[in-house]
Design a protein around this motif. Structure first.
Motif, PDB file in Angstrom:
ATOM      1  N   PRO A   6       0.821  -1.210   0.000  1.00  0.00           N
ATOM      2  CA  PRO A   6       0.000   0.000   0.000  1.00  0.00           C
ATOM      3  C   PRO A   6       0.857   1.263   0.000  1.00  0.00           C
ATOM      4  CG  PRO A   6      -0.775  -1.571   1.641  1.00  0.00           C
ATOM      5  CD  PRO A   6       0.561  -2.064   1.156  1.00  0.00           C
ATOM      6  N   THR A   7       0.357   2.298  -0.665  1.00  0.00           N
ATOM      7  CA  THR A   7       0.995   3.614  -0.660  1.00  0.00           C
ATOM      8  C   THR A   7      -0.067   4.637  -0.265  1.00  0.00           C
ATOM      9  OG1 THR A   7       0.440   4.192  -2.951  1.00  0.00           O
ATOM     10  CG2 THR A   7       2.417   2.834  -2.602  1.00  0.00           C
ATOM     11  N   LYS A   8       0.328   5.887  -0.206  1.00  0.00           N
ATOM     12  CA  LYS A   8      -0.671   6.900   0.133  1.00  0.00           C
ATOM     13  C   LYS A   8      -1.645   7.129  -1.015  1.00  0.00           C
ATOM     14  CE  LYS A   8       2.075  10.981  -1.239  1.00  0.00           C
ATOM     15  NZ  LYS A   8       2.611  12.264  -0.749  1.00  0.00           N
ATOM     16  N   TYR A   9      -1.308   6.594  -2.180  1.00  0.00           N
ATOM     17  CA  TYR A   9      -2.178   6.760  -3.343  1.00  0.00           C
ATOM     18  C   TYR A   9      -3.063   5.551  -3.619  1.00  0.00           C
ATOM     19  CZ  TYR A   9       0.890  10.708  -4.405  1.00  0.00           C
ATOM     20  OH  TYR A   9       1.605  11.875  -4.328  1.00  0.00           O
ATOM     21  N   ALA A  10      -2.675   4.368  -3.162  1.00  0.00           N
ATOM     22  CA  ALA A  10      -3.445   3.176  -3.497  1.00  0.00           C
ATOM     23  C   ALA A  10      -3.191   2.032  -2.538  1.00  0.00           C
ATOM     24  CB  ALA A  10      -3.110   2.719  -4.919  1.00  0.00           C
ATOM     25  N   THR A  11      -4.179   1.161  -2.441  1.00  0.00           N
ATOM     26  CA  THR A  11      -4.040  -0.091  -1.723  1.00  0.00           C
ATOM     27  C   THR A  11      -4.279  -1.221  -2.726  1.00  0.00           C
ATOM     28  OG1 THR A  11      -6.393  -0.175  -1.136  1.00  0.00           O
ATOM     29  CG2 THR A  11      -4.903   0.937   0.408  1.00  0.00           C
ATOM     30  N   TYR A  12      -3.957  -2.429  -2.325  1.00  0.00           N
ATOM     31  CA  TYR A  12      -4.149  -3.581  -3.207  1.00  0.00           C
ATOM     32  C   TYR A  12      -4.945  -4.645  -2.449  1.00  0.00           C
ATOM     33  CZ  TYR A  12      -0.776  -1.311  -6.187  1.00  0.00           C
ATOM     34  OH  TYR A  12      -0.142  -0.395  -6.983  1.00  0.00           O
ATOM     35  N   PRO A  13      -6.274  -4.570  -2.524  1.00  0.00           N
ATOM     36  CA  PRO A  13      -7.116  -5.532  -1.797  1.00  0.00           C
ATOM     37  C   PRO A  13      -6.745  -6.985  -2.088  1.00  0.00           C
ATOM     38  CG  PRO A  13      -8.442  -3.759  -2.676  1.00  0.00           C
ATOM     39  CD  PRO A  13      -7.073  -3.589  -3.257  1.00  0.00           C
ATOM     40  N   MET A  14      -6.388  -7.269  -3.334  1.00  0.00           N
ATOM     41  CA  MET A  14      -5.892  -8.604  -3.677  1.00  0.00           C
ATOM     42  C   MET A  14      -4.481  -8.461  -4.235  1.00  0.00           C
ATOM     43  SD  MET A  14      -6.987 -11.437  -6.526  1.00  0.00           S
ATOM     44  CE  MET A  14      -5.857 -10.649  -7.703  1.00  0.00           C
ATOM     45  N   LYS A  15      -3.500  -8.873  -3.447  1.00  0.00           N
ATOM     46  CA  LYS A  15      -2.117  -8.781  -3.913  1.00  0.00           C
ATOM     47  C   LYS A  15      -1.826  -9.889  -4.915  1.00  0.00           C
ATOM     48  CE  LYS A  15       0.087  -6.442  -0.024  1.00  0.00           C
ATOM     49  NZ  LYS A  15       1.240  -6.462   0.902  1.00  0.00           N
ATOM     50  N   PRO A  16      -1.020  -9.585  -5.917  1.00  0.00           N
ATOM     51  CA  PRO A  16      -0.712 -10.612  -6.916  1.00  0.00           C
ATOM     52  C   PRO A  16       0.273 -11.636  -6.379  1.00  0.00           C
ATOM     53  CG  PRO A  16       0.590  -8.658  -7.356  1.00  0.00           C
ATOM     54  CD  PRO A  16      -0.332  -8.307  -6.213  1.00  0.00           C
ATOM     55  N   THR A  17       0.151 -12.830  -6.882  1.00  0.00           N
ATOM     56  CA  THR A  17       1.098 -13.888  -6.540  1.00  0.00           C
ATOM     57  C   THR A  17       1.931 -14.293  -7.748  1.00  0.00           C
ATOM     58  OG1 THR A  17      -0.588 -15.565  -7.006  1.00  0.00           O
ATOM     59  CG2 THR A  17      -0.375 -14.808  -4.722  1.00  0.00           C
ATOM     60  N   HIS A  18       1.447 -13.918  -8.948  1.00  0.00           N
ATOM     61  CA  HIS A  18       2.123 -14.313 -10.183  1.00  0.00           C
ATOM     62  C   HIS A  18       2.070 -13.186 -11.216  1.00  0.00           C
ATOM     63  CE1 HIS A  18       1.239 -18.164  -8.274  1.00  0.00           C
ATOM     64  NE2 HIS A  18       2.184 -18.714  -9.040  1.00  0.00           N
ATOM     65  N   LEU A  19       2.995 -13.245 -12.143  1.00  0.00           N
ATOM     66  CA  LEU A  19       2.981 -12.346 -13.296  1.00  0.00           C
ATOM     67  C   LEU A  19       2.636 -13.185 -14.522  1.00  0.00           C
ATOM     68  CD1 LEU A  19       3.552  -9.447 -14.325  1.00  0.00           C
ATOM     69  CD2 LEU A  19       5.849 -10.246 -14.928  1.00  0.00           C
ATOM     70  N   MET A  20       1.553 -12.831 -15.191  1.00  0.00           N
ATOM     71  CA  MET A  20       1.113 -13.549 -16.378  1.00  0.00           C
ATOM     72  C   MET A  20       1.576 -12.793 -17.619  1.00  0.00           C
ATOM     73  SD  MET A  20      -2.796 -14.574 -17.432  1.00  0.00           S
ATOM     74  CE  MET A  20      -3.249 -12.906 -17.984  1.00  0.00           C
ATOM     75  N   GLU A  29      -8.617 -15.289  -5.617  1.00  0.00           N
ATOM     76  CA  GLU A  29      -9.570 -14.860  -4.593  1.00  0.00           C
ATOM     77  C   GLU A  29     -10.782 -15.783  -4.694  1.00  0.00           C
ATOM     78  OE1 GLU A  29      -9.985 -10.573  -3.591  1.00  0.00           O
ATOM     79  OE2 GLU A  29     -12.070 -10.880  -4.212  1.00  0.00           O
ATOM     80  N   GLY A  30     -11.116 -16.427  -3.591  1.00  0.00           N
ATOM     81  CA  GLY A  30     -12.221 -17.365  -3.626  1.00  0.00           C
ATOM     82  C   GLY A  30     -11.987 -18.532  -4.552  1.00  0.00           C
ATOM     83  N   GLY A  31     -10.717 -18.898  -4.732  1.00  0.00           N
ATOM     84  CA  GLY A  31     -10.382 -20.020  -5.585  1.00  0.00           C
ATOM     85  C   GLY A  31     -10.376 -19.705  -7.067  1.00  0.00           C
ATOM     86  N   GLN A  32     -10.609 -18.441  -7.425  1.00  0.00           N
ATOM     87  CA  GLN A  32     -10.620 -18.020  -8.825  1.00  0.00           C
ATOM     88  C   GLN A  32      -9.449 -17.078  -9.112  1.00  0.00           C
ATOM     89  OE1 GLN A  32     -12.898 -19.158 -11.125  1.00  0.00           O
ATOM     90  NE2 GLN A  32     -13.714 -20.450  -9.488  1.00  0.00           N
ATOM     91  N   TRP A  33      -8.952 -17.093 -10.356  1.00  0.00           N
ATOM     92  CA  TRP A  33      -7.874 -16.200 -10.760  1.00  0.00           C
ATOM     93  C   TRP A  33      -8.436 -14.867 -11.229  1.00  0.00           C
ATOM     94  CZ3 TRP A  33      -2.914 -16.906  -9.697  1.00  0.00           C
ATOM     95  CH2 TRP A  33      -2.493 -18.210  -9.379  1.00  0.00           C
ATOM     96  N   TYR A  34      -7.768 -13.776 -10.813  1.00  0.00           N
ATOM     97  CA  TYR A  34      -8.182 -12.434 -11.194  1.00  0.00           C
ATOM     98  C   TYR A  34      -6.952 -11.570 -11.469  1.00  0.00           C
ATOM     99  CZ  TYR A  34     -12.825 -13.546  -9.278  1.00  0.00           C
ATOM    100  OH  TYR A  34     -14.041 -14.113  -9.029  1.00  0.00           O
ATOM    101  N   GLU A  35      -7.187 -10.469 -12.163  1.00  0.00           N
ATOM    102  CA  GLU A  35      -6.137  -9.470 -12.342  1.00  0.00           C
ATOM    103  C   GLU A  35      -6.038  -8.635 -11.079  1.00  0.00           C
ATOM    104  OE1 GLU A  35      -5.066  -5.438 -14.861  1.00  0.00           O
ATOM    105  OE2 GLU A  35      -6.915  -6.524 -15.280  1.00  0.00           O
ATOM    106  N   SER A  36      -4.833  -8.313 -10.676  1.00  0.00           N
ATOM    107  CA  SER A  36      -4.626  -7.467  -9.503  1.00  0.00           C
ATOM    108  C   SER A  36      -4.605  -6.010  -9.929  1.00  0.00           C
ATOM    109  CB  SER A  36      -3.314  -7.826  -8.804  1.00  0.00           C
ATOM    110  OG  SER A  36      -3.092  -6.987  -7.691  1.00  0.00           O
ATOM    111  N   GLN A  37      -5.554  -5.239  -9.428  1.00  0.00           N
ATOM    112  CA  GLN A  37      -5.650  -3.817  -9.730  1.00  0.00           C
ATOM    113  C   GLN A  37      -5.552  -3.025  -8.430  1.00  0.00           C
ATOM    114  OE1 GLN A  37      -6.117  -1.886 -12.442  1.00  0.00           O
ATOM    115  NE2 GLN A  37      -6.921  -3.170 -14.091  1.00  0.00           N
ATOM    116  N   PRO A  38      -5.045  -1.792  -8.488  1.00  0.00           N
ATOM    117  CA  PRO A  38      -5.009  -0.962  -7.287  1.00  0.00           C
ATOM    118  C   PRO A  38      -6.366  -0.348  -6.996  1.00  0.00           C
ATOM    119  CG  PRO A  38      -4.134   0.264  -9.124  1.00  0.00           C
ATOM    120  CD  PRO A  38      -4.401  -1.122  -9.639  1.00  0.00           C
ATOM    121  N   CYS A  39      -6.595  -0.040  -5.744  1.00  0.00           N
ATOM    122  CA  CYS A  39      -7.782   0.706  -5.322  1.00  0.00           C
ATOM    123  C   CYS A  39      -7.300   2.065  -4.828  1.00  0.00           C
ATOM    124  CB  CYS A  39      -8.509  -0.040  -4.212  1.00  0.00           C
ATOM    125  SG  CYS A  39      -9.917   0.882  -3.530  1.00  0.00           S
TER     126      CYS A  39
END
Length: 259
Positions: A136-150, A171-181
């Motif tokens: 996390p930074t003062k500009y964004a958080t990452y609710p789902m942190k990435p584990t891999h680079l595709m 997340e929840g057993g499914q793959w997703y893209e990690s985006q900042p919030c």
């Protein structure tokens, strides 16, 4: 976005969200894309030598699991068709919940993702990431942190190769893209960057209005062949604009609704 120009990668930090507009007198030197995070190809100096079995295991993992392969196909399909709803479904639910009403932030990120070229015939590579890669930074958080680079490697229409990289996680057993919030400060910064973006759009429109043959006809011919990378390269070499301006010009000439 040829490898001879700049590597195409997906933005993973809000501080590099946009590039300030450039002007005609600037050189045509290619600039680093606002999507930047390529995994190193070479092992660090002094790294331990791996056994043949370990190397084979790494290569197998790099091909991705069936679930990761299916996710990569969904990403390529959404990018190729520029389907906003489909792309949104590939972002972690926790991230979408965090972004909430800041839909313009999400739309901007997806639109810039759609600006990247993609080929349905890509070679997938999945690389494990360090656990603290995105904090996390003062500009964004990452609710789902990435584990891999595709990484999706593919050939461009002009015969070159390019790569689209996305940080992903589960997340929840499914793959997703990690985006900042974005945080509150992040949204303030985003609003300022949007103003720079509008200036860049106006500059690109003005440049298109002054565009003349034979360069104009050559650009339109490349756009007609769906060869945006070659059109960007031609624009930069012939007109001496920077990459963001040429990318905008090509998008305008192509009638891209996402620009």
């Amino acid at each position: 976005m040829l490898k001879s120009l700049t590597t195409i990668l997906v933005l993973i930090v809000t501080t590099a969200a946009l590039v300030a507009p450039a002007y005609p007198q600037e050189s045509a030197k290619p600039q680093e894309s606002p999507w930047a995070m390529r995994a190193p190809d070479a092992a660090p100096h002094g790294a331990p030598t791996l056994s043949a079995k370990e190397v084979a295991a790494i290569k197998k993992a790099e091909k991705g699991t069936p679930e990761q392969q299916a996710f990569a196909r969904k990403v390529a399909d959404a990018m190729d068709s520029k389907d906003f709803a489909a792309m949104k479904q590939l972002i972690a639910p926790s991230t979408l919940k965090c972004i909430g009403k800041n839909e313009d932030f999400l739309q901007d990120r997806i639109k810039r993702l759609f600006a990247l070229p993609i080929n349905q015939k890509f070679k997938l590579k999945v690389t494990a990431l360090p656990t603290n890669i995105m904090n996390p930074t003062k500009y964004a958080t990452y609710p789902m942190k990435p584990t891999h680079l595709m990484s999706m490697d593919f050939n461009t229409p002009d015969g070159n190769q390019d790569t689209v990289n996305l940080p992903i996680g589960q997340e929840g057993g499914q793959w997703y893209e990690s985006q900042p919030c974005p945080t509150a400060e992040g949204m303030v910064r985003f609003a300022k960057l949007q103003k720079y973006k509008e200036l860049g759009h106006e500059h690109a429109k003005a440049a298109v209005a002054q565009l003349k043959d034979p360069t104009k006809s050559q650009l339109l011919a490349l756009i007609g062949k769906h060869d945006a990378p070659s059109a960007w390269k031609l624009c930069m070499s012939d007109l001496h604009y920077d990459f963001p301006t040429c990318r905008g010009m090509v998008a305008i000439l192509a009638g891209d609704p996402n620009y």
